[in-house]
Design a protein around this motif. Structure first.
Motif, short mmCIF file in Angstrom:
data_model
loop_
_atom_site.label_atom_id
_atom_site.label_comp_id
_atom_site.label_asym_id
_atom_site.label_seq_id
_atom_site.Cartn_x
_atom_site.Cartn_y
_atom_site.Cartn_z
N ASP A 80 0.83 -0.73 0.33
CA ASP A 80 -0.14 0.20 -0.35
C ASP A 80 1.14 1.22 -0.05
O ASP A 80 1.35 1.13 0.61
N LEU A 81 0.63 2.61 -0.28
CA LEU A 81 1.23 3.64 -0.83
C LEU A 81 0.61 4.35 0.57
O LEU A 81 -0.73 4.99 0.90
N LEU A 82 1.42 4.14 1.29
CA LEU A 82 1.21 5.38 2.64
C LEU A 82 1.42 6.99 2.59
O LEU A 82 2.27 7.52 1.46
N ARG A 83 0.32 7.94 3.51
CA ARG A 83 0.32 9.47 3.05
C ARG A 83 0.72 8.82 4.07
O ARG A 83 0.04 9.37 4.75
N VAL A 84 1.84 9.72 5.14
CA VAL A 84 1.60 11.06 6.29
C VAL A 84 2.56 12.01 6.25
O VAL A 84 3.27 12.69 5.29
N PRO A 85 2.68 13.30 7.66
CA PRO A 85 3.29 14.14 7.55
C PRO A 85 4.63 13.40 7.59
O PRO A 85 4.85 12.11 8.58
N ALA A 86 5.66 13.89 7.88
CA ALA A 86 7.19 13.86 8.04
C ALA A 86 7.66 15.27 8.14
O ALA A 86 6.74 16.52 7.66
N VAL A 87 8.55 16.12 8.37
CA VAL A 87 9.20 16.53 8.93
C VAL A 87 11.27 17.04 8.59
O VAL A 87 10.90 16.10 8.48
N ASP A 88 11.66 18.04 7.93
CA ASP A 88 12.88 18.20 7.29
C ASP A 88 13.91 18.24 8.39
O ASP A 88 13.18 19.33 9.48
N LYS A 89 15.05 18.64 7.94
CA LYS A 89 15.72 19.20 9.18
C LYS A 89 15.38 20.80 9.77
O LYS A 89 15.87 20.74 10.40
N ALA A 90 14.63 21.78 9.17
CA ALA A 90 14.25 23.04 8.71
C ALA A 90 13.60 23.18 10.07
O ALA A 90 12.65 24.45 11.01
N GLY A 91 13.16 21.88 9.85
CA GLY A 91 11.37 21.62 11.31
C GLY A 91 10.82 21.84 9.87
O GLY A 91 9.60 22.11 10.26
N ARG A 92 10.64 22.29 8.53
CA ARG A 92 8.96 21.97 7.87
C ARG A 92 8.77 21.06 7.29
O ARG A 92 9.47 20.14 7.75
N ALA A 93 7.28 21.58 7.67
CA ALA A 93 6.60 19.81 7.59
C ALA A 93 6.59 19.88 6.20
O ALA A 93 5.98 20.31 4.91
N LEU A 94 6.16 18.17 5.84
CA LEU A 94 5.68 17.61 4.92
C LEU A 94 5.52 16.40 4.37
O LEU A 94 4.81 16.82 5.63
N SER A 95 4.22 16.47 3.34
CA SER A 95 3.94 15.48 3.69
C SER A 95 4.20 14.74 2.23
O SER A 95 4.28 15.08 1.14
N ILE A 96 4.53 13.03 3.16
CA ILE A 96 5.10 12.23 1.72
C ILE A 96 4.22 11.08 1.49
O ILE A 96 3.37 10.65 2.40
N ALA A 97 4.57 10.56 0.71
CA ALA A 97 4.24 9.30 0.58
C ALA A 97 4.89 7.66 -0.06
O ALA A 97 6.47 8.13 -0.73
N PHE A 98 4.68 7.05 0.55
CA PHE A 98 6.13 5.77 0.45
C PHE A 98 5.51 4.19 0.71
O PHE A 98 4.60 4.30 1.23
N THR A 99 6.43 3.01 -0.25
CA THR A 99 5.98 1.79 0.27
C THR A 99 7.08 1.87 1.21
O THR A 99 8.11 2.25 1.46
N VAL A 100 6.98 0.18 1.57
CA VAL A 100 8.09 -0.42 2.66
C VAL A 100 8.14 -1.60 2.22
O VAL A 100 6.83 -2.95 1.96
N ALA A 101 8.51 -2.41 2.28
CA ALA A 101 8.88 -3.62 2.44
C ALA A 101 9.78 -4.46 3.95
O ALA A 101 10.42 -3.30 3.68
N LEU A 102 9.28 -5.24 3.73
CA LEU A 102 11.02 -6.21 4.42
C LEU A 102 12.08 -6.53 4.61
O LEU A 102 11.98 -7.38 2.99
N LEU A 103 13.21 -6.10 5.02
CA LEU A 103 14.25 -7.14 4.32
C LEU A 103 14.30 -8.07 5.10
O LEU A 103 14.63 -8.17 6.95
N HIS A 104 15.03 -9.43 4.76
CA HIS A 104 15.74 -10.78 5.20
C HIS A 104 16.80 -10.76 5.39
O HIS A 104 17.31 -10.91 4.27
N SER A 105 17.39 -11.38 6.14
CA SER A 105 19.04 -11.76 6.22
C SER A 105 18.74 -13.48 5.23
O SER A 105 17.20 -14.68 5.25
N PRO A 106 19.69 -14.16 5.39
CA PRO A 106 19.67 -15.10 4.31
C PRO A 106 19.02 -16.32 5.19
O PRO A 106 18.01 -17.59 4.29
#
Length: 144
Positions: A80-106
């Motif tokens: 799913d595409l997630l849409r959430v607030p984020a913040v940058d180094k200067a403290g500016r509010a951002l609206s970001i959209a992202f996908t996530v995936a789990l990473l596994h060891s061998p």
């Protein structure tokens, strides 16, 4: 005939931010697009937690879900595409959209999470302005 993909070159070249955090939530990969988006250099971000970009009010909920995902190997978000607030180094509010995936060891153990992130702040603001304008026009139409 296929040639091997240079994944480091790929990660550095893409326009979306790519961030990998380990099982504890510490940043282990921070590509140039993440540096541009959030204002932190790779040196500033690596080894820090994702709190760098998570608004303070959302951190508790984020970490509850993160640790649950690490413990269970399950994420509610999958593709799913997630849409959430984020913040940058200067403290500016951002609206970001992202996908996530789990990473596994061998061995199949979860080693972390990769997020591919796009800044949608301008689009989000345009959408909000349009919705406000539509509401204003509907109010005017009702009053006529």
């Amino acid at each position: 005939m296929s040639s091997a993909i240079d994944f480091e070159q790929l990660v550095d070249a893409v326009g979306d931010a790519i961030i990998i955090s380990d099982a504890a939530g510490d940043i282990t990969l921070w590509n140039p697009a993440a540096a541009r988006m959030f204002g932190y250099t790779q040196e500033e971000a690596l080894g820090k937690t994702l709190d760098l970009i998570i608004p303070e009010r959302l951190r508790g909920r984020h970490w509850d879900g993160y640790h649950k995902t690490m413990a269970t190997g399950q994420t509610r978000y999958g593709h799913d595409l997630l849409r959430v607030p984020a913040v940058d180094k200067a403290g500016r509010a951002l609206s970001i959209a992202f996908t996530v995936a789990l990473l596994h060891s061998p061995q199949g153990e979860i080693t972390g999470i990769v997020a591919v992130i796009r800044d949608e702040t301008a689009r989000f603001q345009e959408e909000r302005a349009l919705k406000k304008r539509i509401t204003e026009l509907e109010m005017q139409a009702q009053q006529s």
